[in-house]
Design a protein around this motif. Structure first.
Motif, PDB file in Angstrom:
ATOM      1  N   ALA A  26       0.847  -1.206   0.000  1.00 49.30           N
ATOM      2  CA  ALA A  26       0.000   0.000   0.000  1.00 49.30           C
ATOM      3  C   ALA A  26       0.878   1.249   0.000  1.00 49.30           C
ATOM      4  O   ALA A  26       0.614   2.206  -0.727  1.00 49.30           O
ATOM      5  CB  ALA A  26      -0.938  -0.011   1.196  1.00 49.30           C
ATOM      6  N   LEU A  29       2.708   1.602  -3.513  1.00 49.89           N
ATOM      7  CA  LEU A  29       1.828   1.958  -4.627  1.00 49.89           C
ATOM      8  C   LEU A  29       0.924   3.156  -4.349  1.00 49.89           C
ATOM      9  O   LEU A  29       0.171   3.582  -5.226  1.00 49.89           O
ATOM     10  CB  LEU A  29       0.969   0.745  -5.009  1.00 49.89           C
ATOM     11  CG  LEU A  29       1.772  -0.482  -5.451  1.00 49.89           C
ATOM     12  CD1 LEU A  29       0.844  -1.683  -5.614  1.00 49.89           C
ATOM     13  CD2 LEU A  29       2.531  -0.197  -6.735  1.00 49.89           C
ATOM     14  N   ARG A  31      -1.632   3.321  -2.249  1.00 54.03           N
ATOM     15  CA  ARG A  31      -3.012   2.844  -2.200  1.00 54.03           C
ATOM     16  C   ARG A  31      -3.465   2.678  -0.764  1.00 54.03           C
ATOM     17  O   ARG A  31      -2.654   2.633   0.152  1.00 54.03           O
ATOM     18  CB  ARG A  31      -3.132   1.511  -2.933  1.00 54.03           C
ATOM     19  CG  ARG A  31      -2.824   1.690  -4.412  1.00 54.03           C
ATOM     20  CD  ARG A  31      -3.450   0.652  -5.205  1.00 54.03           C
ATOM     21  NE  ARG A  31      -3.393   1.013  -6.616  1.00 54.03           N
ATOM     22  CZ  ARG A  31      -4.258   0.567  -7.481  1.00 54.03           C
ATOM     23  NH1 ARG A  31      -5.236  -0.214  -7.097  1.00 54.03           N
ATOM     24  NH2 ARG A  31      -4.163   0.904  -8.747  1.00 54.03           N
ATOM     25  N   GLU A  32      -4.771   2.568  -0.585  1.00 53.15           N
ATOM     26  CA  GLU A  32      -5.332   2.381   0.749  1.00 53.15           C
ATOM     27  C   GLU A  32      -5.436   0.904   1.073  1.00 53.15           C
ATOM     28  O   GLU A  32      -5.757   0.092   0.211  1.00 53.15           O
ATOM     29  CB  GLU A  32      -6.732   2.998   0.815  1.00 53.15           C
ATOM     30  CG  GLU A  32      -6.736   4.504   0.698  1.00 53.15           C
ATOM     31  CD  GLU A  32      -8.156   5.051   0.776  1.00 53.15           C
ATOM     32  OE1 GLU A  32      -8.990   4.467   1.497  1.00 53.15           O
ATOM     33  OE2 GLU A  32      -8.415   6.057   0.115  1.00 53.15           O
ATOM     34  N   ARG A  33      -5.179   0.590   2.343  1.00 49.02           N
ATOM     35  CA  ARG A  33      -5.364  -0.788   2.796  1.00 49.02           C
ATOM     36  C   ARG A  33      -6.847  -1.107   2.842  1.00 49.02           C
ATOM     37  O   ARG A  33      -7.671  -0.240   3.094  1.00 49.02           O
ATOM     38  CB  ARG A  33      -4.763  -0.963   4.184  1.00 49.02           C
ATOM     39  CG  ARG A  33      -3.252  -0.822   4.199  1.00 49.02           C
ATOM     40  CD  ARG A  33      -2.700  -0.998   5.572  1.00 49.02           C
ATOM     41  NE  ARG A  33      -2.949  -2.386   5.995  1.00 49.02           N
ATOM     42  CZ  ARG A  33      -2.548  -2.881   7.145  1.00 49.02           C
ATOM     43  NH1 ARG A  33      -1.896  -2.126   8.004  1.00 49.02           N
ATOM     44  NH2 ARG A  33      -2.799  -4.132   7.475  1.00 49.02           N
ATOM     45  N   GLU A  34      -7.167  -2.366   2.614  1.00 48.51           N
ATOM     46  CA  GLU A  34      -8.553  -2.811   2.663  1.00 48.51           C
ATOM     47  C   GLU A  34      -9.012  -2.883   4.111  1.00 48.51           C
ATOM     48  O   GLU A  34      -8.314  -3.434   4.955  1.00 48.51           O
ATOM     49  CB  GLU A  34      -8.663  -4.189   2.009  1.00 48.51           C
ATOM     50  CG  GLU A  34     -10.060  -4.726   1.970  1.00 48.51           C
ATOM     51  CD  GLU A  34     -10.143  -6.067   1.250  1.00 48.51           C
ATOM     52  OE1 GLU A  34     -11.244  -6.429   0.844  1.00 48.51           O
ATOM     53  OE2 GLU A  34      -9.104  -6.742   1.101  1.00 48.51           O
ATOM     54  N   ASP A  44      -7.411  -6.492  -1.034  1.00 45.58           N
ATOM     55  CA  ASP A  44      -7.465  -5.512  -2.110  1.00 45.58           C
ATOM     56  C   ASP A  44      -6.730  -4.260  -1.667  1.00 45.58           C
ATOM     57  O   ASP A  44      -6.913  -3.816  -0.527  1.00 45.58           O
ATOM     58  CB  ASP A  44      -8.921  -5.125  -2.382  1.00 45.58           C
ATOM     59  CG  ASP A  44      -9.399  -5.509  -3.751  1.00 45.58           C
ATOM     60  OD1 ASP A  44      -8.611  -5.407  -4.705  1.00 45.58           O
ATOM     61  OD2 ASP A  44     -10.567  -5.920  -3.862  1.00 45.58           O
ATOM     62  N   LEU A  45      -5.925  -3.682  -2.533  1.00 46.56           N
ATOM     63  CA  LEU A  45      -5.310  -2.384  -2.265  1.00 46.56           C
ATOM     64  C   LEU A  45      -6.111  -1.363  -3.059  1.00 46.56           C
ATOM     65  O   LEU A  45      -6.060  -1.338  -4.287  1.00 46.56           O
ATOM     66  CB  LEU A  45      -3.833  -2.378  -2.678  1.00 46.56           C
ATOM     67  CG  LEU A  45      -2.950  -3.356  -1.904  1.00 46.56           C
ATOM     68  CD1 LEU A  45      -1.509  -3.238  -2.377  1.00 46.56           C
ATOM     69  CD2 LEU A  45      -3.032  -3.116  -0.408  1.00 46.56           C
ATOM     70  N   LYS A  46      -6.895  -0.569  -2.359  1.00 50.52           N
ATOM     71  CA  LYS A  46      -7.859   0.335  -2.985  1.00 50.52           C
ATOM     72  C   LYS A  46      -7.165   1.504  -3.679  1.00 50.52           C
ATOM     73  O   LYS A  46      -6.327   2.178  -3.102  1.00 50.52           O
ATOM     74  CB  LYS A  46      -8.845   0.885  -1.938  1.00 50.52           C
ATOM     75  CG  LYS A  46      -9.620  -0.195  -1.221  1.00 50.52           C
ATOM     76  CD  LYS A  46     -10.531  -0.939  -2.158  1.00 50.52           C
ATOM     77  CE  LYS A  46     -11.356  -1.964  -1.403  1.00 50.52           C
ATOM     78  NZ  LYS A  46     -12.113  -2.821  -2.277  1.00 50.52           N
ATOM     79  N   GLY A  47      -7.551   1.712  -4.931  1.00 53.09           N
ATOM     80  CA  GLY A  47      -7.049   2.817  -5.736  1.00 53.09           C
ATOM     81  C   GLY A  47      -8.190   3.382  -6.558  1.00 53.09           C
ATOM     82  O   GLY A  47      -9.341   2.941  -6.431  1.00 53.09           O
ATOM     83  N   GLU A  51      -8.044   2.772 -12.492  1.00 48.70           N
ATOM     84  CA  GLU A  51      -6.753   2.102 -12.536  1.00 48.70           C
ATOM     85  C   GLU A  51      -6.907   0.596 -12.347  1.00 48.70           C
ATOM     86  O   GLU A  51      -7.907   0.117 -11.835  1.00 48.70           O
ATOM     87  CB  GLU A  51      -5.827   2.657 -11.446  1.00 48.70           C
ATOM     88  CG  GLU A  51      -5.353   4.056 -11.718  1.00 48.70           C
ATOM     89  CD  GLU A  51      -4.332   4.532 -10.704  1.00 48.70           C
ATOM     90  OE1 GLU A  51      -3.889   3.741  -9.838  1.00 48.70           O
ATOM     91  OE2 GLU A  51      -3.977   5.713 -10.766  1.00 48.70           O
ATOM     92  N   ARG A  53      -6.811  -2.968 -10.873  1.00 47.87           N
ATOM     93  CA  ARG A  53      -7.017  -3.467  -9.514  1.00 47.87           C
ATOM     94  C   ARG A  53      -5.747  -4.169  -9.056  1.00 47.87           C
ATOM     95  O   ARG A  53      -5.108  -4.886  -9.827  1.00 47.87           O
ATOM     96  CB  ARG A  53      -8.192  -4.442  -9.517  1.00 47.87           C
ATOM     97  CG  ARG A  53      -8.564  -4.950  -8.159  1.00 47.87           C
ATOM     98  CD  ARG A  53      -9.817  -5.821  -8.231  1.00 47.87           C
ATOM     99  NE  ARG A  53      -9.987  -6.509  -6.971  1.00 47.87           N
ATOM    100  CZ  ARG A  53     -10.464  -7.737  -6.856  1.00 47.87           C
ATOM    101  NH1 ARG A  53     -10.831  -8.411  -7.929  1.00 47.87           N
ATOM    102  NH2 ARG A  53     -10.578  -8.288  -5.673  1.00 47.87           N
TER     103      ARG A  53
END
Length: 125
Positions: A26, A29, A31-34, A44-47, A51, A53
């Motif tokens: 996370a 990249l 991205r936010e942690r699930e 899932d690494l939220k973006g 973009e 997944r």
């Protein structure tokens, strides 16, 4: 006719606990942690929805990165990929594991991202 496209980059982590791997990737990249994963084997690494997944997966084999091809017709996409030279390795939980002529493994899965219908490639079967 069916549709497909690159849908997910899966980071296979040889670990029972994905927490530290999730924190690392996370951060790398941006991205936010699930929050509150339902399955301890996946994160899932939220973006942004536009973009690719990014998914972390706990595995029993050496760490690697593999791609998921999302499609609205798994059997048709598997047949198309076989015609291009891929081999079917096996089915698992509703998706199919394939191997490219280069030896890289990838999966054929159902649609994963919300804009699939309007942005996927169209193939004439």
């Amino acid at each position: 006719m069916h549709k497909s496209r690159l849908g997910v980059m899966v980071i296979d982590c040889e670990a029972d606990d994905l927490n530290s791997h999730e924190t690392f990737w996370a951060g790398v990249l941006g991205r936010e942690r699930e929050a509150g994963s339902k399955d301890p084997k996946y994160r899932d690494l939220k973006g942004p929805p536009s973009e690719l997944r990014v998914l972390l997966q706990s595995v029993d084999h050496a760490p690697r990165v593999h791609l998921d091809i999302e499609t609205d017709n798994i059997p048709a996409e598997v047949a198309r990929l076989k015609a291009l030279g891929a081999e079917e390795v096996g089915a698992c939980k509703g998706w199919v594991v394939m191997q490219a002529p280069s030896g890289h493994r990838f999966c054929v899965v159902s649609p994963q991202r919300p804009d699939f219908a309007e942005n996927a490639n169209v193939w004439n079967d």
